[in-house]
Design a protein around this motif. Structure first.
Motif, PDB file in Angstrom:
ATOM      1  N   LEU A  98       0.823  -1.207   0.000  1.00  0.00           N
ATOM      2  CA  LEU A  98       0.000   0.000   0.000  1.00  0.00           C
ATOM      3  C   LEU A  98       0.860   1.260   0.000  1.00  0.00           C
ATOM      4  O   LEU A  98       0.688   2.153  -0.839  1.00  0.00           O
ATOM      5  N   HIS A  99       1.792   1.347   0.954  1.00  0.00           N
ATOM      6  CA  HIS A  99       2.652   2.526   1.025  1.00  0.00           C
ATOM      7  C   HIS A  99       3.571   2.618  -0.184  1.00  0.00           C
ATOM      8  O   HIS A  99       3.803   3.710  -0.717  1.00  0.00           O
ATOM      9  N   GLY A 100       4.101   1.475  -0.621  1.00  0.00           N
ATOM     10  CA  GLY A 100       4.989   1.489  -1.777  1.00  0.00           C
ATOM     11  C   GLY A 100       4.270   1.926  -3.041  1.00  0.00           C
ATOM     12  O   GLY A 100       4.792   2.731  -3.827  1.00  0.00           O
ATOM     13  N   THR A 101       3.058   1.420  -3.257  1.00  0.00           N
ATOM     14  CA  THR A 101       2.279   1.810  -4.431  1.00  0.00           C
ATOM     15  C   THR A 101       1.936   3.294  -4.396  1.00  0.00           C
ATOM     16  O   THR A 101       2.010   3.993  -5.418  1.00  0.00           O
ATOM     17  N   ALA A 102       1.566   3.789  -3.216  1.00  0.00           N
ATOM     18  CA  ALA A 102       1.237   5.209  -3.086  1.00  0.00           C
ATOM     19  C   ALA A 102       2.419   6.085  -3.493  1.00  0.00           C
ATOM     20  O   ALA A 102       2.265   7.047  -4.257  1.00  0.00           O
ATOM     21  N   MET A 103       3.599   5.757  -3.010  1.00  0.00           N
ATOM     22  CA  MET A 103       4.761   6.573  -3.316  1.00  0.00           C
ATOM     23  C   MET A 103       5.187   6.444  -4.770  1.00  0.00           C
ATOM     24  O   MET A 103       5.640   7.414  -5.385  1.00  0.00           O
ATOM     25  N   MET A 104       5.038   5.273  -5.350  1.00  0.00           N
ATOM     26  CA  MET A 104       5.416   5.116  -6.759  1.00  0.00           C
ATOM     27  C   MET A 104       4.431   5.857  -7.673  1.00  0.00           C
ATOM     28  O   MET A 104       4.827   6.428  -8.693  1.00  0.00           O
TER      29      MET A 104
END
Length: 311
Positions: free
Chosen positions: A83-89
């Motif tokens: 979730l956090h990784g997708t948001a930042m990407m």
């Protein structure tokens, strides 16, 4: 049902505010050097390289600091990391075709989504002061960033808002799905997720091989290149700084209510503005200064209400 005020609310909120302050100052400093990294390398290689460095630092520190990198709930940690990784990407990817201000303002809708998810998915009460704090803080963000200037409004404009929603879900997951999980475990998961996205991106670009502009303009489209010493140095600074900063953020969400911590995160904007002035000599205009004051007002409202044990 009668609600009894919890005097520990204030202590936890103040502790979270301290964690977030450290997080904001460290991230504000390191992120100001992304422009230097972007001149020599690409977004995807940056995240992949930073993952290797960060995981190596965590693994090396584990026996010295007593870290245990084994997750208690692997699926929950993995889902939060995605979730956090997708948001930042999504956020960084939007920088290829949107003004930075538009992308950043969209990402900072996360506190609004955090409160809405807390209310409708978990039944938390949202008092008028917290709603007011969200409105004041977001207005301050708009005044600082002035989204939409220099670019047309279209469907792509709303992608950063989707990133804000995913980031909010990740924040909620830190307190609920990953309750009792060690901070170092979630740190490792965060960097592994971003690094995995980086490796995937490099693979796609190796097959696609698009035309890449020189310098910072080619940051998102640039694939694997031979790393310069400057790229490696500032990526290492990013890895070490991010370990400290993200660790502080995770602790904040572990000790206090996610809705309160989400508002306190607004302090990253004035912290970044301070470092931009200190490092590059760039200053804010009068409207942006007014926005920063509103952001501080939002954090102050949350902190004072937390000390009184109220919502």
């Amino acid at each position: 049902m009668t609600t009894i005020a919890d005097p520990a609310h204030g202590t936890r909120t103040l502790a979270a505010a301290g964690f977030i302050f450290v997080y904001a100052m460290v991230i504000g400093f390191t992120d100001n050097y992304v422009r230097v990294i972007a001149e020599d390398g690409g977004l995807w290689q940056f995240h992949a390289t930073r993952m290797v460095m960060a995981v190596a630092l965590l693994a090396g520190a584990a026996p010295l600091l007593g870290f245990d990198l084994r997750p208690r709930r692997p699926a929950a940690v993995a889902f939060r990391s995605v979730l956090h990784g997708t948001a930042m990407m999504i956020y960084f990817g939007c920088l290829a075709f949107l003004p930075v201000a538009t992308a950043a303002a969209g990402l900072f809708t996360a506190p609004i989504f955090t409160l809405l998810i807390s209310r409708f998915a978990y039944g938390q009460r949202i008092g008028p002061f917290r709603i007011l704090a969200v409105a004041i803080g977001f207005l301050g963000v708009l005044m600082v960033l002035r989204p939409g200037q220099g670019g047309a409004l279209g469907p792509a404009t709303f992608l950063p808002v989707a990133a804000g929603a995913l980031y909010a879900l990740g924040n909620i997951a830190t307190k609920t799905w990953c309750a009792g999980e060690r901070a170092e475990v979630m740190l490792a998961g965060f960097f592994v997720a971003l690094g995995t996205f980086g490796l995937i991106g490099m693979g796609v670009l190796a097959l696609w091989q698009p035309a890449v502009p020189e310098g910072q303009e080619g940051f998102v489209l640039r694939g694997m290149v031979w790393p310069t010493g400057r790229f490696l140095f500032w990526t290492f600074v990013q890895a070490a700084g991010s370990l400290v900063a993200v660790g502080m953020m995770i602790r904040a969400y572990q000790v206090a209510d996610a809705g309160r911590v989400a508002i306190l995160e607004y302090v990253i904007l004035p912290a970044s503005a301070f470092w931009t002035w200190a490092i590059w000599g760039e200053t804010l205009g009068p409207l942006a200064v007014a926005g920063v004051l509103l952001i501080f007002a939002a954090g102050l409202i949350i902190t004072l209400r937390g000390r009184q044990g109220r919502r």
